[in-house]
Every structure is written in structure tokens, then in C-alpha cells.
Write a protein that holds these residues in place. Structure first.
Motif, PDB file in Angstrom:
ATOM      1  N   PHE A  99       0.827  -1.512   0.220  1.00 34.20           N
ATOM      2  CA  PHE A  99       0.166   0.217   0.229  1.00 34.20           C
ATOM      3  C   PHE A  99       0.957   1.354  -0.013  1.00 34.20           C
ATOM      4  CE2 PHE A  99       0.703   0.621   4.283  1.00 34.20           C
ATOM      5  CZ  PHE A  99       1.010   2.112   4.659  1.00 34.20           C
ATOM      6  N   CYS A 100       0.218   2.503  -0.221  1.00 35.82           N
ATOM      7  CA  CYS A 100       1.096   3.647  -0.416  1.00 35.82           C
ATOM      8  C   CYS A 100       0.130   4.933  -0.182  1.00 35.82           C
ATOM      9  CB  CYS A 100       2.025   4.004  -0.816  1.00 35.82           C
ATOM     10  SG  CYS A 100       1.046   3.924  -2.823  1.00 35.82           S
ATOM     11  N   CYS A 101       0.239   5.682   0.760  1.00 40.53           N
ATOM     12  CA  CYS A 101      -0.498   6.971   0.935  1.00 40.53           C
ATOM     13  C   CYS A 101       0.455   8.324   0.543  1.00 40.53           C
ATOM     14  CB  CYS A 101      -1.361   6.533   1.504  1.00 40.53           C
ATOM     15  SG  CYS A 101      -2.660   5.958   2.797  1.00 40.53           S
ATOM     16  N   SER A 102      -0.508   9.448   0.236  1.00 39.40           N
ATOM     17  CA  SER A 102       0.563  10.212   0.387  1.00 39.40           C
ATOM     18  C   SER A 102      -0.844  11.381   1.136  1.00 39.40           C
ATOM     19  CB  SER A 102       0.658  10.986  -0.978  1.00 39.40           C
ATOM     20  OG  SER A 102       1.652  12.758  -1.263  1.00 39.40           O
ATOM     21  N   PRO A 103      -1.010  11.389   2.422  1.00 40.47           N
ATOM     22  CA  PRO A 103      -1.197  12.596   2.401  1.00 40.47           C
ATOM     23  C   PRO A 103      -1.621  14.199   2.708  1.00 40.47           C
ATOM     24  CG  PRO A 103      -1.457  10.915   4.045  1.00 40.47           C
ATOM     25  CD  PRO A 103      -0.637  10.743   3.467  1.00 40.47           C
ATOM     26  N   GLU A 104      -0.461  14.995   2.125  1.00 35.18           N
ATOM     27  CA  GLU A 104      -0.041  16.337   2.224  1.00 35.18           C
ATOM     28  C   GLU A 104      -0.086  16.265   1.299  1.00 35.18           C
ATOM     29  OE1 GLU A 104      -1.059  18.559   4.930  1.00 35.18           O
ATOM     30  OE2 GLU A 104      -2.227  16.595   5.959  1.00 35.18           O
ATOM     31  N   ARG A 105       0.280  15.894  -0.487  1.00 37.79           N
ATOM     32  CA  ARG A 105       0.691  16.302  -1.195  1.00 37.79           C
ATOM     33  C   ARG A 105       0.376  15.301  -2.632  1.00 37.79           C
ATOM     34  NH1 ARG A 105       5.841  14.153  -2.919  1.00 37.79           N
ATOM     35  NH2 ARG A 105       6.563  12.732  -1.820  1.00 37.79           N
ATOM     36  N   ASP A 106       1.180  16.026  -3.725  1.00 39.61           N
ATOM     37  CA  ASP A 106       0.568  15.507  -4.773  1.00 39.61           C
ATOM     38  C   ASP A 106       1.885  14.278  -5.273  1.00 39.61           C
ATOM     39  OD1 ASP A 106      -2.092  16.005  -4.957  1.00 39.61           O
ATOM     40  OD2 ASP A 106      -1.650  18.102  -6.051  1.00 39.61           O
ATOM     41  N   GLY A 107       1.954  13.554  -5.324  1.00 40.47           N
ATOM     42  CA  GLY A 107       3.238  12.787  -6.650  1.00 40.47           C
ATOM     43  C   GLY A 107       4.312  12.340  -5.885  1.00 40.47           C
ATOM     44  N   LEU A 108       3.833  11.688  -5.486  1.00 43.66           N
ATOM     45  CA  LEU A 108       4.491  10.584  -4.424  1.00 43.66           C
ATOM     46  C   LEU A 108       4.533   9.353  -4.976  1.00 43.66           C
ATOM     47  CD1 LEU A 108       6.334   8.920  -1.964  1.00 43.66           C
ATOM     48  CD2 LEU A 108       3.419   8.185  -1.187  1.00 43.66           C
ATOM     49  N   LYS A 109       5.725   8.978  -5.273  1.00 47.48           N
ATOM     50  CA  LYS A 109       6.240   7.347  -5.972  1.00 47.48           C
ATOM     51  C   LYS A 109       6.800   6.333  -5.503  1.00 47.48           C
ATOM     52  CE  LYS A 109       7.211  10.138 -11.074  1.00 47.48           C
ATOM     53  NZ  LYS A 109       5.829   9.471 -11.511  1.00 47.48           N
ATOM     54  N   VAL A 110       6.456   4.725  -5.913  1.00 47.21           N
ATOM     55  CA  VAL A 110       7.043   4.414  -4.272  1.00 47.21           C
ATOM     56  C   VAL A 110       7.612   3.155  -5.369  1.00 47.21           C
ATOM     57  CG1 VAL A 110       6.939   2.678  -2.950  1.00 47.21           C
ATOM     58  CG2 VAL A 110       5.446   4.684  -2.580  1.00 47.21           C
ATOM     59  N   ARG A 111       8.445   2.103  -5.311  1.00 45.76           N
ATOM     60  CA  ARG A 111       8.996   1.424  -6.052  1.00 45.76           C
ATOM     61  C   ARG A 111       8.666  -0.176  -5.745  1.00 45.76           C
ATOM     62  NH1 ARG A 111      10.629   0.541 -11.520  1.00 45.76           N
ATOM     63  NH2 ARG A 111      11.147   2.409 -11.244  1.00 45.76           N
ATOM     64  N   PHE A 112       7.310  -0.637  -5.781  1.00 41.40           N
ATOM     65  CA  PHE A 112       7.575  -2.003  -4.819  1.00 41.40           C
ATOM     66  C   PHE A 112       8.461  -2.729  -5.534  1.00 41.40           C
ATOM     67  CE2 PHE A 112       3.761   0.354  -3.455  1.00 41.40           C
ATOM     68  CZ  PHE A 112       4.201  -0.109  -2.509  1.00 41.40           C
ATOM     69  N   THR A 113       8.934  -3.790  -4.864  1.00 46.55           N
ATOM     70  CA  THR A 113      10.320  -4.017  -6.037  1.00 46.55           C
ATOM     71  C   THR A 113      10.549  -5.947  -5.320  1.00 46.55           C
ATOM     72  OG1 THR A 113      12.112  -4.075  -3.850  1.00 46.55           O
ATOM     73  CG2 THR A 113      12.455  -2.705  -5.896  1.00 46.55           C
ATOM     74  N   ARG A 114       9.219  -6.302  -4.327  1.00 47.30           N
ATOM     75  CA  ARG A 114       9.132  -7.290  -4.010  1.00 47.30           C
ATOM     76  C   ARG A 114       7.734  -7.860  -2.841  1.00 47.30           C
ATOM     77  NH1 ARG A 114      11.153 -10.432   0.413  1.00 47.30           N
ATOM     78  NH2 ARG A 114      11.415 -13.359   0.016  1.00 47.30           N
ATOM     79  N   PHE A 115       7.282  -8.810  -4.142  1.00 45.23           N
ATOM     80  CA  PHE A 115       5.846  -8.551  -3.295  1.00 45.23           C
ATOM     81  C   PHE A 115       5.816 -10.702  -2.734  1.00 45.23           C
ATOM     82  CE2 PHE A 115       1.047  -8.377  -4.096  1.00 45.23           C
ATOM     83  CZ  PHE A 115       0.513  -9.052  -3.585  1.00 45.23           C
ATOM     84  N   VAL A 116       5.727 -10.963  -2.286  1.00 47.28           N
ATOM     85  CA  VAL A 116       5.605 -12.670  -2.133  1.00 47.28           C
ATOM     86  C   VAL A 116       4.923 -12.852  -1.286  1.00 47.28           C
ATOM     87  CG1 VAL A 116       8.065 -12.879  -2.811  1.00 47.28           C
ATOM     88  CG2 VAL A 116       7.670 -13.058  -0.272  1.00 47.28           C
ATOM     89  N   THR A 117       4.080 -14.412  -1.094  1.00 43.58           N
ATOM     90  CA  THR A 117       3.733 -14.800  -0.450  1.00 43.58           C
ATOM     91  C   THR A 117       3.935 -15.693   0.432  1.00 43.58           C
ATOM     92  OG1 THR A 117       1.759 -16.544  -2.108  1.00 43.58           O
ATOM     93  CG2 THR A 117       1.252 -14.290  -1.190  1.00 43.58           C
ATOM     94  N   GLY A 118       3.432 -16.745   1.886  1.00 46.02           N
ATOM     95  CA  GLY A 118       3.842 -17.714   2.150  1.00 46.02           C
ATOM     96  C   GLY A 118       3.506 -18.348   3.519  1.00 46.02           C
ATOM     97  N   PRO A 119       4.051 -19.242   4.191  1.00 46.32           N
ATOM     98  CA  PRO A 119       3.487 -19.923   4.914  1.00 46.32           C
ATOM     99  C   PRO A 119       3.778 -18.965   6.521  1.00 46.32           C
ATOM    100  CG  PRO A 119       5.929 -20.846   5.164  1.00 46.32           C
ATOM    101  CD  PRO A 119       5.217 -20.609   3.438  1.00 46.32           C
ATOM    102  N   ALA A 120       3.119 -18.519   7.563  1.00 46.84           N
ATOM    103  CA  ALA A 120       3.223 -18.034   8.418  1.00 46.84           C
ATOM    104  C   ALA A 120       3.992 -18.716   9.132  1.00 46.84           C
ATOM    105  CB  ALA A 120       1.860 -17.888   9.438  1.00 46.84           C
ATOM    106  N   ASP A 121       4.907 -17.710  10.312  1.00 45.38           N
ATOM    107  CA  ASP A 121       5.506 -17.826  11.153  1.00 45.38           C
ATOM    108  C   ASP A 121       5.317 -18.741  11.874  1.00 45.38           C
ATOM    109  OD1 ASP A 121       6.997 -15.469  10.301  1.00 45.38           O
ATOM    110  OD2 ASP A 121       5.897 -14.385  11.605  1.00 45.38           O
ATOM    111  N   LYS A 122       5.891 -19.576  12.186  1.00 43.89           N
ATOM    112  CA  LYS A 122       6.063 -21.164  12.740  1.00 43.89           C
ATOM    113  C   LYS A 122       5.785 -20.446  14.664  1.00 43.89           C
ATOM    114  CE  LYS A 122       9.536 -23.906  10.304  1.00 43.89           C
ATOM    115  NZ  LYS A 122      10.204 -24.347   9.694  1.00 43.89           N
ATOM    116  N   ALA A 123       5.785 -19.591  15.103  1.00 43.11           N
ATOM    117  CA  ALA A 123       6.187 -18.991  16.084  1.00 43.11           C
ATOM    118  C   ALA A 123       6.145 -17.180  16.326  1.00 43.11           C
ATOM    119  CB  ALA A 123       7.042 -19.778  17.675  1.00 43.11           C
ATOM    120  N   LEU A 124       5.868 -16.731  17.333  1.00 43.68           N
ATOM    121  CA  LEU A 124       5.735 -15.439  17.623  1.00 43.68           C
ATOM    122  C   LEU A 124       6.854 -14.947  17.867  1.00 43.68           C
ATOM    123  CD1 LEU A 124       3.912 -12.457  18.359  1.00 43.68           C
ATOM    124  CD2 LEU A 124       4.018 -13.449  20.590  1.00 43.68           C
TER     125      LEU A 124
END
Length: 197
Positions: free
Chosen positions: A169-194
Motif C-alpha cells: 500500500f501507499c498513501c500521500s496525505p499531504e501532497r501530490d506526486g509521491l512515487k513508490v517503487r515496490f520491488t518484491r511482493f511474495v506470499t508464503g507460510p505463516a511464522d512458526k512461532a511468535l
């Protein structure tokens, strides 16, 4: 993450599509709409639900990780991971520029939003990975800078039977023109323990 699956940008679904989202060899470059945000009521008195989130399923026993450079220069510029059930039940966690310094934090919303954060000035302009892991009745949020150690950010409740999705996700509450480059988006198993990242 022991076993992970790279999420194709085209296979996820936008909540509030941004003005521009351009995939290339380095990731996905997202331009946020000006004055966009996710927030419900607390302290400020307003409800905003027009930030941008690219979501995939987050069933029980799974996790999502997102990576991006923490390259922000305006108040409240922000990016990270959103966990979404509906407009009144969601979590956003990541980096937000506050008081001129990047902060690692989370907003947990169940009817009303709260906000926790910690300054991480040494993370500025470096690669940040935020991880949300769903197990039992909880979401565990962790983050790290580059390939450094995982840092615990938040443990938040989420009903075991809730249908949830998650992603960058990204947001820009106070201005125009924010650019964010997401370089990785992966899924997998939940952590084994807290306490086992």
C-alpha cells in the motif's frame, strides 16, 4: 520465508487504483493520488479510505512480504503492507515520514484507528521489507532494513474466520506526486512461532 511465491502484479487486485502503476524489470512504480490516506476517526475526526493497496488473499496460516525503498521527503508520505477485511477492519504497517524522519509503525483499525510508531532514521533511502503473518487469532507484523534482522512491530487481533487480503500500500496525505517503487511482493507460510521469524 522458507517457501515463498512471487505474486505477479497483474494477479492482485487494487483497492482504489492509483493514477499510475507501471511494472518494469525493477518492480512496480506506483504514483499515489494526492491527499490519499487510510484512517478512521481517532483524534483527527475524519474518515479516509482512499489510499492505494494491491491485494491478494491472506488465508489463515499464510504470510505476505513487501519490499520497497524508504525514499520519502514529505510529511506523512508512507508505504508498506495493508491487511484488509473491510473498511472498518484493517491494518497498515510500514514506513511513514513524520517530523522529518522515517518511522516504522502500524495503524490497527477496528471501527477506529490507532497508531504506533518508532523512529528509524538509519533506514532512510534503504530497502525495507515488511512482513505480515496470520496465525490463529492474530496478525504478527515484522520489518527489516536490507538483509538485517527482523524487528517486531506489532501483534494485532484478527478473527480466525475473517476473510482477509494483504499486499503493498501507499498513501500521500499531504501532497501530490509521491512515487513508490515496490520491488518484491511474495506470499508464503505463516511464522512458526511468535518469536521465530
Amino acid at each position: 520465508m522458507d517457501e515463498y511465491h512471487v505474486v505477479d502484479w497483474a494477479d492482485a487486485t487494487w483497492l482504489n487504483p492509483p493514477p499510475a502503476a507501471e511494472p518494469d524489470a525493477d518492480g512496480l512504480l506506483v504514483t499515489a493520488r494526492g491527499r490519499s490516506d487510510f484512517w478512521r476517526t481517532t483524534s483527527y475526526g475524519f474518515v479516509r479510505d482512499d489510499g492505494h493497496a494491491l491485494l491478494t488473499g491472506l488465508p489463515a496460516g499464510s504470510a505476505v512480504e513487501v519490499t520497497f525503498p524508504a525514499a520519502f521527503d514529505s510529511l506523512y508520505d508512507q508505504a508498506g503492507v495493508m491487511v484488509r477485511v473491510d473498511e472498518q477492519t484493517w491494518i497498515k504497517a510500514g514506513i511513514e515520514l513524520t517530523d522529518g524522519v522515517p518511522h516504522l509503525g502500524a495503524v490497527v483499525t477496528r471501527g477506529q484507528s490507532d497508531w504506533s510508531l518508532s523512529p528509524v532514521p538509519e533506514w532512510a533511502d534503504r530497502q525495507v521489507t515488511v512482513r505480515v503473518s496470520r496465525a490463529g487469532d492474530a496478525i504478527t507484523v515484522r520489518a527489516r532494513c536490507d538483509q538485517g534482522p527482523w524487528r517486531m512491530v506489532r501483534l494485532a487481533p484478527l478473527a480466525p474466520d475473517a476473510v482477509a487480503s494483504a499486499g503493498p500500500f501507499c498513501c500521500s496525505p499531504e501532497r501530490d506526486g509521491l512515487k513508490v517503487r515496490f520491488t518484491r511482493f511474495v506470499t508464503g507460510p505463516a511464522d512458526k512461532a511468535l518469536h521465530d521469524a
